[in-house]
Design a protein around this motif. Structure first.
Motif, short mmCIF file in Angstrom:
data_model
loop_
_atom_site.label_atom_id
_atom_site.label_comp_id
_atom_site.label_asym_id
_atom_site.label_seq_id
_atom_site.Cartn_x
_atom_site.Cartn_y
_atom_site.Cartn_z
N ALA A 6 0.83 -1.21 0.00
CA ALA A 6 0.00 0.00 0.00
C ALA A 6 0.87 1.25 0.00
N LEU A 10 0.66 4.37 -2.57
CA LEU A 10 0.38 5.70 -2.05
C LEU A 10 1.56 6.65 -2.26
N ARG A 69 -11.86 7.97 2.16
CA ARG A 69 -10.53 8.41 1.75
C ARG A 69 -10.04 7.67 0.51
N ARG A 70 -10.30 6.39 0.43
CA ARG A 70 -9.85 5.62 -0.73
C ARG A 70 -10.54 6.11 -2.00
N ARG A 71 -11.84 6.35 -1.91
CA ARG A 71 -12.59 6.81 -3.08
C ARG A 71 -12.10 8.19 -3.53
N LEU A 118 -4.47 7.72 4.65
CA LEU A 118 -4.39 6.28 4.37
C LEU A 118 -3.06 5.70 4.84
N SER A 122 -2.85 2.84 7.68
CA SER A 122 -2.30 1.55 7.30
C SER A 122 -1.15 1.10 8.19
N ARG A 177 -5.04 -0.44 -7.52
CA ARG A 177 -5.81 0.14 -6.42
C ARG A 177 -6.21 -0.88 -5.37
N ILE A 180 -4.73 -0.79 -1.82
CA ILE A 180 -5.13 0.25 -0.87
C ILE A 180 -6.42 -0.18 -0.19
N THR A 181 -6.38 -0.26 1.11
CA THR A 181 -7.58 -0.62 1.87
C THR A 181 -7.92 0.48 2.85
N GLU A 182 -9.18 0.52 3.23
CA GLU A 182 -9.64 1.51 4.20
C GLU A 182 -10.53 0.81 5.21
#
Length: 539
Positions: A6, A10, A69-71, A118, A122, A177, A180-182
């Motif tokens: 991630a 990022l 935040r991810r969106r 993020l 993380s 993508r 990337i997790t939220e």
């Protein structure tokens, strides 16, 4: 390795945001030629990019809380790629402004606060400090690659390819993508404070606009303004209007908070000493860096006559040492504390400015210049390794986006002020020095002095001496006086450059005043008075 996947995705966003600014700085002369404009116009384009980011960064952070935040991060990348594509094909200066300064700036304002939040979400503890050290290192990498890559592409191909390449990189990030997790948002989604958004953006825009135009309008005595106020230049009035709007923003936010409505930013965050000190240090860091990165390429390209690639090579030492130092200094911050590291950074930058002043001569000493640049990179790398973690560690988990918005607002406000303020000081010092040299040169007749005075009243800009020589010849001056005017302008260029660089040294020394509340050694260790090392109240 999956643990850091991630961060790789990022951090690539951070790299891109820095890359094209450094490309623009090293390509100033080519942009002036391609768009048939002046240095001050490109200065305005660079400043506007940072200003758009600064004005909308808090809003971008808030949208991360509202939409996720991810969106917002992924959507911001799509906006950024659109701006890069427009910039790559821009036929005129105004299209460049639309694509780069406005659309890319808005995309970055969505991406960066979400990215900071993020990263903080993380990683925890030591991993978070390492992660922010890597993010700072990737910012250093953008500064490292930008001048060299941008210089090579600009000289041998075209600067437009850099922006086309950014579109490709963004597409690659979007394909990855899934890394990337939220965390699922258990918190209540706030509403966007529209009035606060307008007030904050307008206040910041007016303040920076006044500083940017000061070189053209004059600070008190009008030079070449579009209008006057009671016979005075409008500069201070525009800056004052910006301050008044920001004061209204503060009152509005406090009032919404007291009513229980969602403010754009919780002003209580700014009452945390460590966070406030971290934000002010970020303003200083970027003001100094962007001020120097606007001034130094002008010295290399306009005074020394180097092309963009040769300029990039001479900026490589600052880029390389910034990258290495920012990656390696995260551990130093854990041992000595961010406060000591930032103060060491300020001392290092001050020493580099003094060294740099000694190298600004008609004939460059490459070894001395490289040494000064390498030392500057060490100082900036020390900065970059600490401040992101200081800001994010001063915020609670549900405040990450808001803290990220404040973090990048401070960073880009410093960038905008650096280009605007140092650029205006450079032009103002150039005009004053040129006037003085012309008055003192015995080779010039009174008629020639009057002609130069008329030209100065119409506005002066930073151009190669060949253009000054050509203009003096067209004005019908005899060869001896053409030489005198050209020599006076060449001396004034060096005086203006030294004044601008000296101003960054003064700002560096003044920045010690904002460091006392940065965390000391062993962050996280309980402190007397009920605060932890980040300046938050202990439960």
């Amino acid at each position: 390795m999956r643990h850091w996947r991630a961060l790789a995705v990022l951090g690539t966003a951070q790299f891109l945001m820095v890359l094209d600014t450094s490309v623009m700085n090293v390509s100033i002369s080519r942009l002036v030629d391609d768009f048939d404009t002046e240095v001050t116009a490109i200065q305005a384009v660079i400043t506007l990019y940072a200003l758009v980011m600064a004005a909308f960064m808090i809003i971008g952070g808030r949208l991360g809380d509202i939409l996720g935040r991810r969106r917002v991060f992924l959507g911001g990348l799509a906006v950024y790629a659109t701006g890069s594509a427009i910039t790559a094909v821009a036929p005129t200066l105004w299209v460049l402004v639309l694509g780069w300064s406005v659309i890319e700036g808005l995309g970055a304002a969505l991406v960066l606060p979400a990215m900071a939040a993020l990263v903080a979400e993380s990683y925890r503890g030591r991993d978070r400090a390492v992660a922010y050290g890597v993010v700072g290192g990737l910012a250093g990498a953008g500064i490292a690659v930008g001048p060299l890559l941008g210089g090579w592409v600009t000289t041998y191909l075209t600067w437009r390819l850099v922006f086309a390449g950014e579109v490709v990189v963004v597409l690659a990030v979007l394909l990855l993508r899934g890394a990337i997790t939220e965390s699922p948002g258990a918190r209540t989604r706030p509403r966007l404070d529209g009035v606060g958004a307008v007030l904050s953006a307008a206040g910041l825009a007016l303040g920076v606009l006044g500083v940017l135009q000061s070189g053209t309008w004059g600070w008190v005595q009008p030079r070449n303004p579009p209008f006057t106020v009671l016979g005075f230049a409008p500069t201070l009035f525009v800056i004052g209007a910006g301050v008044a709007v920001l004061a209204a923003f503060r009152r509005w936010e406090r009032r919404r908070d007291e009513r229980g409505d969602d403010p754009l930013v919780h002003l209580s965050l700014l009452r945390r000493p460590a966070l406030r000190s971290g934000l002010m240090s970020l303003v200083s860091q970027n003001l100094i860096l962007l001020g120097l990165f606007f001034t130094i390429p002008l010295y290399l390209q306009v005074v020394q006559g180097f092309d963009a690639f040769e300029t990039g090579l001479r900026l490589l030492p600052v880029s390389a040492t910034m990258l290495v130092t920012s990656l390696g200094a995260a551990r130093l911050g854990r041992l000595a504390g961010p406060r000591r590291v930032v103060r060491l950074a300020l001392l290092t930058v001050t020493a580099s400015v003094v060294w740099l002043l000694a190298t600004i001569d008609p004939v460059i000493d490459d070894a001395q210049f490289a040494g000064a640049m390498a030392l500057l990179g060490v100082g900036m790398g020390l900065f970059a390794s600490q401040l992101g973690n200081v800001v994010q560690s001063s915020a609670e988990e549900n405040e990450r986006s808001e803290a990220g918005g404040l973090q990048y607002t401070a960073q880009n406000l410093g960038s905008a002020l650096g280009t605007a303020l140092i650029g205006s000081l450079l032009i103002g010092s150039l005009a004053q020095a040129f006037t003085s040299h012309v008055e003192d040169d015995a080779r010039l007749s009174q008629e020639a002095r009057q002609q130069v005075g008329v030209a100065l009243e119409a506005g002066v800009t930073f151009v190669p001496t060949d253009q000054v020589r050509a203009a003096a010849t067209r004005a019908g001056l005899p060869p001896e006086e053409v030489d005198a005017v050209t020599d006076s302008y060449a001396s004034a260029q060096l005086d203006g450059l030294k004044a601008a660089i000296l101003a960054t040294g003064g700002i560096t020394l003044a920045s010690f005043l904002v460091t006392p509340h940065l965390p000391g050694p062993a962050p996280g260790r309980p402190r007397p008075g009920g605060q932890d090392a980040a300046g938050r109240r202990r439960p």
